[in-house]
Design a protein around this motif. Structure first.
Motif, PDB file in Angstrom:
ATOM      1  N   LEU A  36       1.148  -1.322  -0.055  1.00  0.00           N
ATOM      2  CA  LEU A  36      -0.167   0.207   0.255  1.00  0.00           C
ATOM      3  C   LEU A  36       0.767   1.168  -0.020  1.00  0.00           C
ATOM      4  N   CYS A  37       1.937   1.444   0.732  1.00  0.00           N
ATOM      5  CA  CYS A  37       2.952   2.501   0.384  1.00  0.00           C
ATOM      6  C   CYS A  37       3.401   2.125  -0.494  1.00  0.00           C
ATOM      7  N   TYR A  38       3.469   1.531  -1.515  1.00  0.00           N
ATOM      8  CA  TYR A  38       4.528   1.950  -2.359  1.00  0.00           C
ATOM      9  C   TYR A  38       3.385   1.815  -3.272  1.00  0.00           C
ATOM     10  N   VAL A  39       2.579   1.243  -3.846  1.00  0.00           N
ATOM     11  CA  VAL A  39       1.254   1.835  -4.374  1.00  0.00           C
ATOM     12  C   VAL A  39       1.514   3.679  -4.669  1.00  0.00           C
ATOM     13  N   VAL A  40       1.210   4.021  -2.727  1.00  0.00           N
ATOM     14  CA  VAL A  40       0.838   5.452  -2.878  1.00  0.00           C
ATOM     15  C   VAL A  40       2.007   6.072  -3.491  1.00  0.00           C
ATOM     16  N   ALA A  41       3.655   5.747  -3.235  1.00  0.00           N
ATOM     17  CA  ALA A  41       4.811   6.520  -3.460  1.00  0.00           C
ATOM     18  C   ALA A  41       4.743   6.950  -4.995  1.00  0.00           C
ATOM     19  N   TYR A  42       4.668   4.969  -5.652  1.00  0.00           N
ATOM     20  CA  TYR A  42       4.673   4.855  -6.744  1.00  0.00           C
ATOM     21  C   TYR A  42       3.416   6.124  -8.482  1.00  0.00           C
ATOM     22  N   LEU A  43       2.293   6.230  -7.300  1.00  0.00           N
ATOM     23  CA  LEU A  43       1.446   7.189  -7.973  1.00  0.00           C
ATOM     24  C   LEU A  43       1.838   8.316  -7.815  1.00  0.00           C
ATOM     25  N   ASP A  44       2.082   8.956  -6.825  1.00  0.00           N
ATOM     26  CA  ASP A  44       2.515  10.622  -6.479  1.00  0.00           C
ATOM     27  C   ASP A  44       4.006  10.330  -7.850  1.00  0.00           C
ATOM     28  N   ARG A  45       4.803   9.339  -7.684  1.00  0.00           N
ATOM     29  CA  ARG A  45       5.562   9.469  -8.903  1.00  0.00           C
ATOM     30  C   ARG A  45       5.064   9.725 -10.076  1.00  0.00           C
ATOM     31  N   VAL A  46       4.715   9.084 -10.647  1.00  0.00           N
ATOM     32  CA  VAL A  46       4.274   9.074 -11.932  1.00  0.00           C
ATOM     33  C   VAL A  46       2.762   9.839 -12.648  1.00  0.00           C
ATOM     34  N   ASN A  47       1.854  10.228 -11.932  1.00  0.00           N
ATOM     35  CA  ASN A  47       0.969  11.009 -12.313  1.00  0.00           C
ATOM     36  C   ASN A  47       1.225  12.346 -12.449  1.00  0.00           C
ATOM     37  N   PHE A 158       5.604  -7.529  -3.922  1.00  0.00           N
ATOM     38  CA  PHE A 158       5.511  -6.014  -3.058  1.00  0.00           C
ATOM     39  C   PHE A 158       5.791  -5.496  -4.331  1.00  0.00           C
ATOM     40  N   MET A 159       6.775  -5.240  -5.308  1.00  0.00           N
ATOM     41  CA  MET A 159       6.534  -4.545  -6.412  1.00  0.00           C
ATOM     42  C   MET A 159       5.694  -5.006  -7.160  1.00  0.00           C
ATOM     43  N   SER A 160       4.378  -5.777  -7.207  1.00  0.00           N
ATOM     44  CA  SER A 160       2.746  -6.121  -7.388  1.00  0.00           C
ATOM     45  C   SER A 160       2.469  -4.247  -7.656  1.00  0.00           C
ATOM     46  N   ALA A 161       3.127  -3.330  -7.139  1.00  0.00           N
ATOM     47  CA  ALA A 161       2.360  -2.546  -6.493  1.00  0.00           C
ATOM     48  C   ALA A 161       2.204  -1.130  -7.698  1.00  0.00           C
ATOM     49  N   ILE A 162       3.436  -1.678  -8.128  1.00  0.00           N
ATOM     50  CA  ILE A 162       3.879  -0.546  -9.573  1.00  0.00           C
ATOM     51  C   ILE A 162       2.260  -0.815 -10.492  1.00  0.00           C
ATOM     52  N   PRO A 163       2.230  -1.762 -11.119  1.00  0.00           N
ATOM     53  CA  PRO A 163       1.313  -2.137 -12.280  1.00  0.00           C
ATOM     54  C   PRO A 163       0.096  -1.817 -11.193  1.00  0.00           C
ATOM     55  N   ILE A 164      -0.671  -2.139  -9.742  1.00  0.00           N
ATOM     56  CA  ILE A 164      -1.624  -1.264  -8.797  1.00  0.00           C
ATOM     57  C   ILE A 164      -1.879  -0.261  -8.986  1.00  0.00           C
ATOM     58  N   SER A 165      -0.972   0.338  -9.066  1.00  0.00           N
ATOM     59  CA  SER A 165      -0.688   1.428  -8.743  1.00  0.00           C
ATOM     60  C   SER A 165      -1.425   2.317  -9.907  1.00  0.00           C
ATOM     61  N   SER A 166      -0.704   1.358 -11.842  1.00  0.00           N
ATOM     62  CA  SER A 166      -1.488   2.075 -12.632  1.00  0.00           C
ATOM     63  C   SER A 166      -3.140   1.623 -13.404  1.00  0.00           C
ATOM     64  N   ILE A 167      -3.046   0.313 -12.175  1.00  0.00           N
ATOM     65  CA  ILE A 167      -4.416  -0.631 -12.741  1.00  0.00           C
ATOM     66  C   ILE A 167      -6.033   0.701 -12.240  1.00  0.00           C
ATOM     67  N   PHE A 168      -5.346   1.107 -10.856  1.00  0.00           N
ATOM     68  CA  PHE A 168      -6.643   2.333 -10.178  1.00  0.00           C
ATOM     69  C   PHE A 168      -6.120   3.392 -10.419  1.00  0.00           C
ATOM     70  N   GLY A 169      -4.698   3.504 -10.389  1.00  0.00           N
ATOM     71  CA  GLY A 169      -4.658   5.294 -10.457  1.00  0.00           C
ATOM     72  C   GLY A 169      -4.393   6.068 -11.754  1.00  0.00           C
ATOM     73  N   ASN A 170      -4.401   5.251 -12.725  1.00  0.00           N
ATOM     74  CA  ASN A 170      -4.869   5.942 -13.816  1.00  0.00           C
ATOM     75  C   ASN A 170      -6.149   6.116 -14.265  1.00  0.00           C
ATOM     76  N   PRO A 171      -7.187   6.058 -13.751  1.00  0.00           N
ATOM     77  CA  PRO A 171      -8.648   5.977 -14.120  1.00  0.00           C
ATOM     78  C   PRO A 171      -8.720   6.692 -12.698  1.00  0.00           C
ATOM     79  N   LEU A 172      -7.592   7.015 -12.025  1.00  0.00           N
ATOM     80  CA  LEU A 172      -8.548   7.628 -10.664  1.00  0.00           C
ATOM     81  C   LEU A 172      -7.911   8.967 -11.147  1.00  0.00           C
TER      82      LEU A 172
END
Length: 438
Positions: A36-47, A158-172
């Protein structure tokens, strides 16, 4: 009748059922939280890739200027990565990761005040400084809990947070930009930066109270379980007799520099894709930020499945090199094929291959250096490899943007990313199998 923990054999406990239960407790305690922490980190990095869809026209940013701004994050990241990880190794993951997350949350929110190209560059640089040490710190932290033969699967999860952040982060991101655009006189991209920064601060505070620095500090483990896990880690560290034991020795070790080359090539492919995915999808004729976000999520769904399958397979067969080479070559083929796609559907298939291969390389890669680095060598080495490799995060977006401005097409950038992945896969084959296949 109670079940007693068996005595260790050569420093490693032999009862697999007891060991598996102990690692099961470790997994459910720390891995979902770190994800969850990495999802947040990656989203803030690539949004910033989504912000570009509105921000570039409003601020008058060229494609190359956006590429510089997106990539300058990694200059700050590079400069402060090793010091940050060395500090984490001394003060503990709990305090330092909490500090990192709160700091980057505040800076990420400040992006809503971007008014010019210069402010954009400064904030991206500061975000890199703030986040430096987070990812290598987590990798280092995981090496204190998991031995090598369990590590590829755990790092992959742990690093599956990268695609998870994009799966949910891109539409969000697309939804926030469309829904809030014009609210209180602010653009959609400004609201997106503000809203998506809040979880980083919340999770940073939670980290301070939730995370345990070491096995010995884990009150949720029994004494027997602590002894079991500690014995496994001690046994592995004793086997790493060739690990450099100082920062200087680490930074001059040829094996570490080979790891830097490999990771640089893989990161070039990964971030070249991540920062430009919304633009590539839009170029196929898709309109509307939410629609772009939904379609952009498809390659990352494929990536999530591929990452988990490859991580499990790598640990099962204790084979590391070909589990890196094959995905890298597939990704290169996906990038090249994407330049020839004649429809949105075909382009998404090609980008899915590219994403699944390129992004899967990242977690699988870390089974290579962690196979021979230990102690101070691991703290400095992991940080140095990550910082040098992530310079590709600066170079990739810039070169893709420059080549698009120069040629008027995305094709040259895709060929660049494919070439980098091929070079990285060849470098992997230079690593002795006996060193990493554990």
């Amino acid at each position: 009748m109670t079940l007693e923990t068996p005595a260790p054999i050569d420093g490693v406990y032999s009862d697999r059922s007891v060991e598996d239960r102990a690692y099961g407790k470790v997994f459910w305690r720390i891995i979902p939280f770190l994800m969850l922490c990495y999802v947040v980190a990656y989203l803030d990095r690539v949004n910033v890739g989504f912000a570009k869809l509105q921000m570039s026209s409003e601020l008058g940013l060229s494609e190359a200027a956006y590429g510089i701004g997106a990539g300058i994050f990694f200059i700050g990241y590079f400069l402060f990565e090793v010091p940050s990880n060395v500090i984490l190794n001394k003060v503990g993951a709990r305090v330092w990761i909490a500090r990192i997350m709160i700091t980057w949350g505040v800076i990420s929110a400040a992006f809503m005040f971007t008014t010019s190209e210069t402010v954009f560059y400064i904030l991206r640089f500061l975000l890199g400084v703030a986040e430096a040490g987070f990812f290598p710190g987590i990798i280092l932290y995981l090496t204190t809990w998991y031995p090598a033969h369990r590590r590829a699967k755990i790092i992959t999860i742990f690093m599956s947070a990268i695609p998870i952040s994009s799966i949910f982060g891109n539409p969000l991101s697309g939804l926030l930009m469309d829904s809030f655009h014009g609210t209180h006189g602010l653009s959609g991209w400004q609201w997106m930066f503000l809203i998506e920064a809040i979880p980083a601060i919340i999770f940073g505070i939670a980290t301070f109270f939730y995370l345990d620095d070491t096995i010995g500090h884990a009150k949720w483990l029994s004494k027997e379980e602590k002894k079991l896990l500690a014995a496994n880690i001690d046994a592995e560290n004793r086997s790493k007799s060739s690990s450099p034991h100082s920062i200087k020795g680490t930074l001059t070790d040829p094996r570490v520099w080979l790891m830097c080359l490999i990771y640089f090539c893989f990161v070039l492919g990964q971030y070249g894709l991540n920062f430009w995915m919304p633009t590539l999808v839009k170029a196929t004729g898709v309109t509307g930020n939410l629609n772009i976000g939904l379609i952009s999520a498809i390659p990352y769904i494929c990536t999530f499945v591929a990452m988990l399958a490859l991580g499990r397979s790598s640990d099962r067969f204790r084979e590391r090199r070909w589990h890196l080479v094959v995905p890298a070559v597939v990704a290169a083929g996906g990038f090249i094929a994407a330049t020839m796609a004649t429809s949105t559907s075909l382009a998404i298939v090609c980008l899915s291959l590219a994403a699944a291969g390129a992004i899967s390389c990242a977690p699988l890669f870390w089974s290579l250096p962690t196979a021979f680095l230990a102690g101070t060598g691991a703290a400095a080495g992991i940080a140095w490899i990550n910082s040098v490799g992530n310079l590709a995060g600066f170079l990739g977006p810039f070169l893709v943007g420059y080549l698009k401005d120069f040629t008027g097409s995305n094709s040259a950038g895709m060929y660049l990313l494919a070439t980098a992945l091929i070079i990285g896969s060849l470098a992997v084959l230079a690593v002795p199998a006996k060193t990493v296949n554990r």
